[in-house]
Scaffold this motif. Sequence first.
Motif, PDB file in Angstrom:
ATOM      1  N   LEU A 134       0.332   4.127  -2.813  1.00 56.12           N
ATOM      2  CA  LEU A 134       0.044   4.912  -2.425  1.00 56.12           C
ATOM      3  C   LEU A 134       1.188   6.670  -3.061  1.00 56.12           C
ATOM      4  CD1 LEU A 134      -1.613   6.886  -0.615  1.00 56.12           C
ATOM      5  CD2 LEU A 134       0.530   6.908   1.122  1.00 56.12           C
ATOM      6  N   TYR A 154      -6.292   0.647  -2.943  1.00 56.46           N
ATOM      7  CA  TYR A 154      -5.618  -0.871  -2.586  1.00 56.46           C
ATOM      8  C   TYR A 154      -6.272  -2.035  -3.265  1.00 56.46           C
ATOM      9  CZ  TYR A 154      -3.692  -4.264   0.041  1.00 56.46           C
ATOM     10  OH  TYR A 154      -3.115  -5.835   0.124  1.00 56.46           O
ATOM     11  N   SER A 200       0.352   3.708   5.723  1.00 54.92           N
ATOM     12  CA  SER A 200       1.310   4.411   4.883  1.00 54.92           C
ATOM     13  C   SER A 200      -0.016   6.231   4.130  1.00 54.92           C
ATOM     14  CB  SER A 200       1.649   4.163   2.986  1.00 54.92           C
ATOM     15  OG  SER A 200       0.418   4.119   2.553  1.00 54.92           O
ATOM     16  N   TRP A 201      -0.635   6.064   4.834  1.00 54.43           N
ATOM     17  CA  TRP A 201      -1.796   7.465   3.692  1.00 54.43           C
ATOM     18  C   TRP A 201      -1.297   8.142   5.150  1.00 54.43           C
ATOM     19  CZ3 TRP A 201      -5.608   7.531   7.726  1.00 54.43           C
ATOM     20  CH2 TRP A 201      -7.110   9.362   6.550  1.00 54.43           C
ATOM     21  N   GLU A 215       0.920   7.285  -6.804  1.00 58.27           N
ATOM     22  CA  GLU A 215      -0.808   8.065  -6.745  1.00 58.27           C
ATOM     23  C   GLU A 215      -0.020   9.169  -6.841  1.00 58.27           C
ATOM     24  OE1 GLU A 215      -5.105   8.365  -7.593  1.00 58.27           O
ATOM     25  OE2 GLU A 215      -3.698   6.962  -8.170  1.00 58.27           O
ATOM     26  N   CYS A 269      -2.950  -1.036   5.667  1.00 65.02           N
ATOM     27  CA  CYS A 269      -3.430  -0.275   4.479  1.00 65.02           C
ATOM     28  C   CYS A 269      -3.118   0.712   4.944  1.00 65.02           C
ATOM     29  CB  CYS A 269      -4.349  -1.018   4.203  1.00 65.02           C
ATOM     30  SG  CYS A 269      -4.830  -0.300   2.414  1.00 65.02           S
ATOM     31  N   LEU A 270      -3.555   1.312   5.796  1.00 62.79           N
ATOM     32  CA  LEU A 270      -4.419   3.442   6.364  1.00 62.79           C
ATOM     33  C   LEU A 270      -2.848   3.418   6.580  1.00 62.79           C
ATOM     34  CD1 LEU A 270      -8.004   3.330   7.406  1.00 62.79           C
ATOM     35  CD2 LEU A 270      -6.623   4.189   5.174  1.00 62.79           C
ATOM     36  N   SER A 301       1.320  -1.627   0.087  1.00 55.21           N
ATOM     37  CA  SER A 301      -0.114   0.065  -0.378  1.00 55.21           C
ATOM     38  C   SER A 301       1.089   0.872  -0.279  1.00 55.21           C
ATOM     39  CB  SER A 301      -0.850  -0.102   1.268  1.00 55.21           C
ATOM     40  OG  SER A 301      -0.088   0.023   2.471  1.00 55.21           O
ATOM     41  N   ASP A 306     -10.859   6.858  -0.006  1.00 56.09           N
ATOM     42  CA  ASP A 306      -9.818   7.084  -0.907  1.00 56.09           C
ATOM     43  C   ASP A 306      -8.064   5.346  -1.570  1.00 56.09           C
ATOM     44  OD1 ASP A 306     -11.020   8.864  -2.282  1.00 56.09           O
ATOM     45  OD2 ASP A 306      -9.794  10.952  -1.753  1.00 56.09           O
ATOM     46  N   MET A 307      -7.490   5.744   0.052  1.00 52.36           N
ATOM     47  CA  MET A 307      -6.661   4.786   0.202  1.00 52.36           C
ATOM     48  C   MET A 307      -7.358   3.338  -0.116  1.00 52.36           C
ATOM     49  SD  MET A 307      -3.359   4.700   0.029  1.00 52.36           S
ATOM     50  CE  MET A 307      -2.851   3.072   0.099  1.00 52.36           C
ATOM     51  N   ALA A 312      -9.239   8.835   3.807  1.00 48.94           N
ATOM     52  CA  ALA A 312      -8.853   7.010   3.999  1.00 48.94           C
ATOM     53  C   ALA A 312      -9.523   5.583   2.769  1.00 48.94           C
ATOM     54  CB  ALA A 312      -9.479   6.756   5.614  1.00 48.94           C
TER      55      ALA A 312
END
Length: 131
Positions: free
Chosen positions: A80, A104, A119-120, A83, A116-117, A76, A99-100, A97
């Motif tokens: 990210l 994924y 790195s966001w 993107e 997953c979140l 992820s 969108d993230m 979040a």
Amino acid sequence: MPSEEEIYQEHILDHYEDPFHQGPLAGETHAHEDKNPLCGDVVRIALKVDDASKGGAAKIVDCAFEGDGCVISQASASMLLEELCGKTVDEVEAFSAEDMLKLYGPRLTPNRQKCCLLSWRVIRQAVHSPV
């Protein structure tokens, strides 16, 4: 013909095995590191941010990540940065979040969503953390 789930799994493994923007970033201007205390995943994101002194919006001109953790957290981070590299700080802040999780792909349990979140969360801090 492969199923949608198989296509997603292959895409995720591609990002994990051959990530975009992985490694140190020479000349970084902003950076942040955080970890997921539940599983120990760690992600550090370094950015080169072009300041808005030329009258435009502050923009990410280069980015990289380093880290250690599960396939989800590391893939992820790659997704990210692929993107958001080249986007403005405002666009990074507007990337939600939700969108993230859409970026994924596969649906995740709440605990795996935290992987997953990660790195966001880190990039949202990194844009405001000059080195």
